[in-house]
Design a protein around this motif. Structure first.
Motif, PDB file in Angstrom:
ATOM      1  N   GLY A 247      -0.643 -10.353  -2.996  1.00  0.00           N
ATOM      2  CA  GLY A 247       0.070  -9.666  -4.055  1.00  0.00           C
ATOM      3  C   GLY A 247      -0.568  -8.356  -4.456  1.00  0.00           C
ATOM      4  O   GLY A 247      -0.341  -7.841  -5.541  1.00  0.00           O
ATOM      5  N   MET A 248      -1.358  -7.757  -3.571  1.00  0.00           N
ATOM      6  CA  MET A 248      -2.089  -6.532  -3.890  1.00  0.00           C
ATOM      7  C   MET A 248      -1.139  -5.351  -4.018  1.00  0.00           C
ATOM      8  O   MET A 248      -0.160  -5.230  -3.303  1.00  0.00           O
ATOM      9  N   LEU A 249      -1.450  -4.437  -4.924  1.00  0.00           N
ATOM     10  CA  LEU A 249      -0.794  -3.143  -5.018  1.00  0.00           C
ATOM     11  C   LEU A 249      -1.888  -2.082  -4.987  1.00  0.00           C
ATOM     12  O   LEU A 249      -2.616  -1.904  -5.950  1.00  0.00           O
ATOM     13  N   LEU A 250      -2.002  -1.387  -3.868  1.00  0.00           N
ATOM     14  CA  LEU A 250      -3.005  -0.330  -3.752  1.00  0.00           C
ATOM     15  C   LEU A 250      -2.258   0.991  -3.754  1.00  0.00           C
ATOM     16  O   LEU A 250      -1.430   1.245  -2.885  1.00  0.00           O
ATOM     17  N   LEU A 251      -2.538   1.833  -4.749  1.00  0.00           N
ATOM     18  CA  LEU A 251      -1.727   3.013  -4.994  1.00  0.00           C
ATOM     19  C   LEU A 251      -2.445   4.318  -4.702  1.00  0.00           C
ATOM     20  O   LEU A 251      -1.879   5.371  -4.888  1.00  0.00           O
ATOM     21  N   ASP A 252      -3.699   4.270  -4.264  1.00  0.00           N
ATOM     22  CA  ASP A 252      -4.438   5.513  -4.061  1.00  0.00           C
ATOM     23  C   ASP A 252      -5.592   5.269  -3.097  1.00  0.00           C
ATOM     24  O   ASP A 252      -6.343   4.326  -3.258  1.00  0.00           O
ATOM     25  N   LYS A 253      -5.747   6.152  -2.116  1.00  0.00           N
ATOM     26  CA  LYS A 253      -6.798   5.983  -1.119  1.00  0.00           C
ATOM     27  C   LYS A 253      -8.185   6.306  -1.653  1.00  0.00           C
ATOM     28  O   LYS A 253      -9.175   6.044  -0.994  1.00  0.00           O
ATOM     29  N   GLN A 254      -8.288   6.912  -2.853  1.00  0.00           N
ATOM     30  CA  GLN A 254      -9.583   7.331  -3.369  1.00  0.00           C
ATOM     31  C   GLN A 254     -10.558   6.168  -3.493  1.00  0.00           C
ATOM     32  O   GLN A 254     -11.763   6.348  -3.352  1.00  0.00           O
TER      33      GLN A 254
ATOM     34  N   VAL B 222       0.877  -1.172   0.000  1.00  0.00           N
ATOM     35  CA  VAL B 222       0.000   0.000   0.000  1.00  0.00           C
ATOM     36  C   VAL B 222       0.911   1.217   0.000  1.00  0.00           C
ATOM     37  O   VAL B 222       1.708   1.407   0.913  1.00  0.00           O
ATOM     38  N   LEU B 223       0.817   2.030  -1.048  1.00  0.00           N
ATOM     39  CA  LEU B 223       1.632   3.232  -1.175  1.00  0.00           C
ATOM     40  C   LEU B 223       0.763   4.464  -0.952  1.00  0.00           C
ATOM     41  O   LEU B 223      -0.280   4.610  -1.589  1.00  0.00           O
ATOM     42  N   ASP B 224       1.196   5.337  -0.037  1.00  0.00           N
ATOM     43  CA  ASP B 224       0.439   6.563   0.188  1.00  0.00           C
ATOM     44  C   ASP B 224       0.440   7.396  -1.089  1.00  0.00           C
ATOM     45  O   ASP B 224       1.379   7.345  -1.874  1.00  0.00           O
ATOM     46  N   ASP B 225      -0.612   8.189  -1.283  1.00  0.00           N
ATOM     47  CA  ASP B 225      -0.735   8.947  -2.528  1.00  0.00           C
ATOM     48  C   ASP B 225      -0.196  10.365  -2.412  1.00  0.00           C
ATOM     49  O   ASP B 225      -0.266  11.132  -3.365  1.00  0.00           O
TER      50      ASP B 225
END
Length: 554
Positions: free
Chosen positions: A309-316, A278-281
């Protein structure tokens, strides 16, 4: 999945290579095309590319200038130049770079495919590079590294006063970050650790993962990493010194997003572990880093599909659903009993089998107790009930659970005849929560796929709008994770769905004799009638004109 870009100012060449390369059955490639060097550079700003197949002589930004842009943005990208017989001396200096090769334009598609396959093999070999593993086994944590870890964890867990976060402290600990600038937070979780609990094993693997991540991140950013008590990896990241704040953060975000997938692949190949990120935006001040980190932890637990294996790139994506939780804060109650702490984490992380085992252990402990007024049993019962109640409140499940089990019993052990019955009730509630959790994950996944399918059907005429990168941007997902999620939910590849949608619409349009074949090709996203005919014949074993004649004859 590797990403390939075809660049040529002659559209017929770019379109032909695009159609050939995107349909290779033995390679899982996500293929894009650009008709100029300028258009290619804009794509580099949006996502990472692993292979670029480019003409060397183009107006505007030529192939050599494009190579400089690629080396600046994505230094590990393989570059294949398309050249004429009289241009070899022109590219002699370029092929001195690692990862650069060339093809004569007269060599045909088979040679192009062969060189692309070779480039893919080279990338795979690099990802399996075992030298990083050897470094991980030979190097030990130093005292300074331990102090760095404790300091960073103290910041993120709000154990340090804001006055203790200053440049003097950072310099003394050898932390290369700047106290006057914000930081970007990246959170990683090793999904494959769930059934591997040996401390020495986890420590060795985590050290290898940190080395791999540092190799990819440190080329374009300043970074410090740590591991928390749950074996989650945390990176604090800043732009390289001397970069303007706005431009620096934009470049860092693009670079990190592009390389996270490569880090996943390298860790899978080199250390055999599956990671989610999880990368902060946006960057955050040191003062508010702990609050932001708490939100990222909740996002890590907000799984869609299987989550591995999730990649979450934006909290929107989930900001609306998370708003109440963010307002109330992401802090969770802590319990003295280690198994209760474990229960809470297992429920949050979706570890159903482990949760049921731990809950059974709690039940067995008090199964033989006769008195329903036995205080230790009451304490454990209340604590587990509070774990459930906190979870239900956070995810708005109270009404749903109340309709299926008697909620009045949750915090009233006296409602049960025995502790065996009481803990049996808690087990029943736990099973229900996991079932609801599974249903909710499936609902989220289905909702995302429906958005993607609707967008594809509405934009078949525009290839840019249905590219994997654009679809990923639409739902704030890493493109490769979206591709895997689509296959998981629909049981077909995303590219197959797009092709099928195009063919279905094409068949519908071909039934109208007033619409020319070229117009049909454009309406379903093919640049030329030639490309459209090739794909149509491949799908239906007949040309568009033959299909039209058949339909009209009926």
């Amino acid at each position: 999945m590797f990403r390939l870009l075809v660049v040529d100012d002659e559209k017929i060449i770019a379109d032909g290579l695009y159609e050939v390369l995107k349909n290779l059955p033995n390679l899982e490639l996500d293929v894009y095309k650009a008709y100029s060097g300028e258009e290619a550079v804009r794509l580099f700003d949006r996502t990472r590319f692993d292979i670029v197949l480019t003409d060397i002589r183009m107006p505007g930004i030529n192939g050599l200038q494009l190579l400089d842009k690629i080396r600046d943005k994505w230094p590990t990208c393989k570059v294949i130049f398309l050249t004429g017989h009289n241009e070899f001396s022109y590219i002699y200096s370029a092929i001195q770079y690692d990862g650069v090769s060339y093809l004569l334009k007269t060599e045909g598609y088979e040679k192009v495919i062969q060189v692309v396959e070779q480039s893919v093999k080279e990338i795979e070999i690099e990802l399996r590079n075992e030298s990083l593993l050897k470094q991980a086994q030979e190097q030990l944590y130093t005292t300074r590294e331990m102090m760095q870890n404790d300091y960073v964890k103290g910041i993120l867990n709000e154990q340090l006063n804001i006055r203790e976060i200053n440049q003097k402290q950072l310099d003394e600990l050898g932390i290369p970050l700047r106290a006057e600038e914000s930081v970007l937070i990246l959170l990683g979780r090793v999904n494959s650790f769930q059934n591997k609990s040996m401390y020495s094993y986890r420590t060795s693997q985590l050290y290898g993962i940190k080395l791999i991540a540092r190799q990819y991140i440190s080329a374009h950013a300043v970074v410090v990493e740590t591991v928390n008590d749950k074996s989650d990896l945390i990176w604090l990241i800043q732009p390289l010194p001397g970069h303007a704040a706005e431009d620096g953060w934009g470049q860092v975000l693009t670079y990190i997003k592009g390389n996270l997938e490569l880090i996943q692949l390298a860790c899978r190949e080199s250390v055999g572990e599956v990671l989610s990120f999880v990368l902060d935006d946006s960057p955050v001040s040191w003062e508010h880093a702990a609050d932001r980190f708490s939100i990222l932890q909740m996002l890590m637990n907000y799984r869609i599909g299987q989550g591995s294996g999730m990649l979450l790139l934006d909290k929107q994506l989930i900001r609306q659903e998370m708003r109440q939780a963010e307002k109330m804060g992401a802090k969770k109650p802590s319990f003295r009993h280690s198994r209760l702490e474990l229960l809470r984490d297992q429920l949050e992380n979706g570890q159903r089998e482990e949760f049921e085992k731990t809950l059974q252990e709690c039940a067995v402990t008090f199964a033989a107790v006769d008195s329903m007024h036995y205080t230790p049993a009451m304490e454990v019962y209340y604590a587990i009930g509070l774990v459930f109640l906190t979870y239900m409140n956070r995810w708005n499940l109270v009404d749903t659970v109340a309709a299926k089990v008697g909620m009045h019993k949750l915090m009233q052990p006296g409602e049960h005849e025995s502790w065996q019955e009481a803990f049996g009730y808690l087990i029943q509630v736990g099973e229900l929560l996991f079932s609801l959790q599974s249903q909710e994950e499936e609902r989220r996944a289905t909702a995302v796929i429906l958005i993607i399918q609707k967008h594809i059907l509405e934009h078949l005429h525009d290839p840019d709008e249905i590219s994997l990168v654009r679809l990923g941007e639409l739902v704030y997902f890493n493109p490769s994770y979206l591709s895997r999620l689509f296959k998981q939910v629909t049981e077909i590849n995303l590219s197959e769905y797009i092709t099928s949608a195009r063919m279905n619409k094409a068949k519908q349009l071909l039934g109208n004799p007033d619409i020319k074949i070229q117009e049909v090709a454009e309406l379903v996203g093919y640049g030329t009638a030639t490309n459209f005919t090739r794909s149509f014949r491949k799908s239906l074993n007949m040309t568009p004109q033959e299909y039209r004649s058949l339909v009209l004859s009926r």
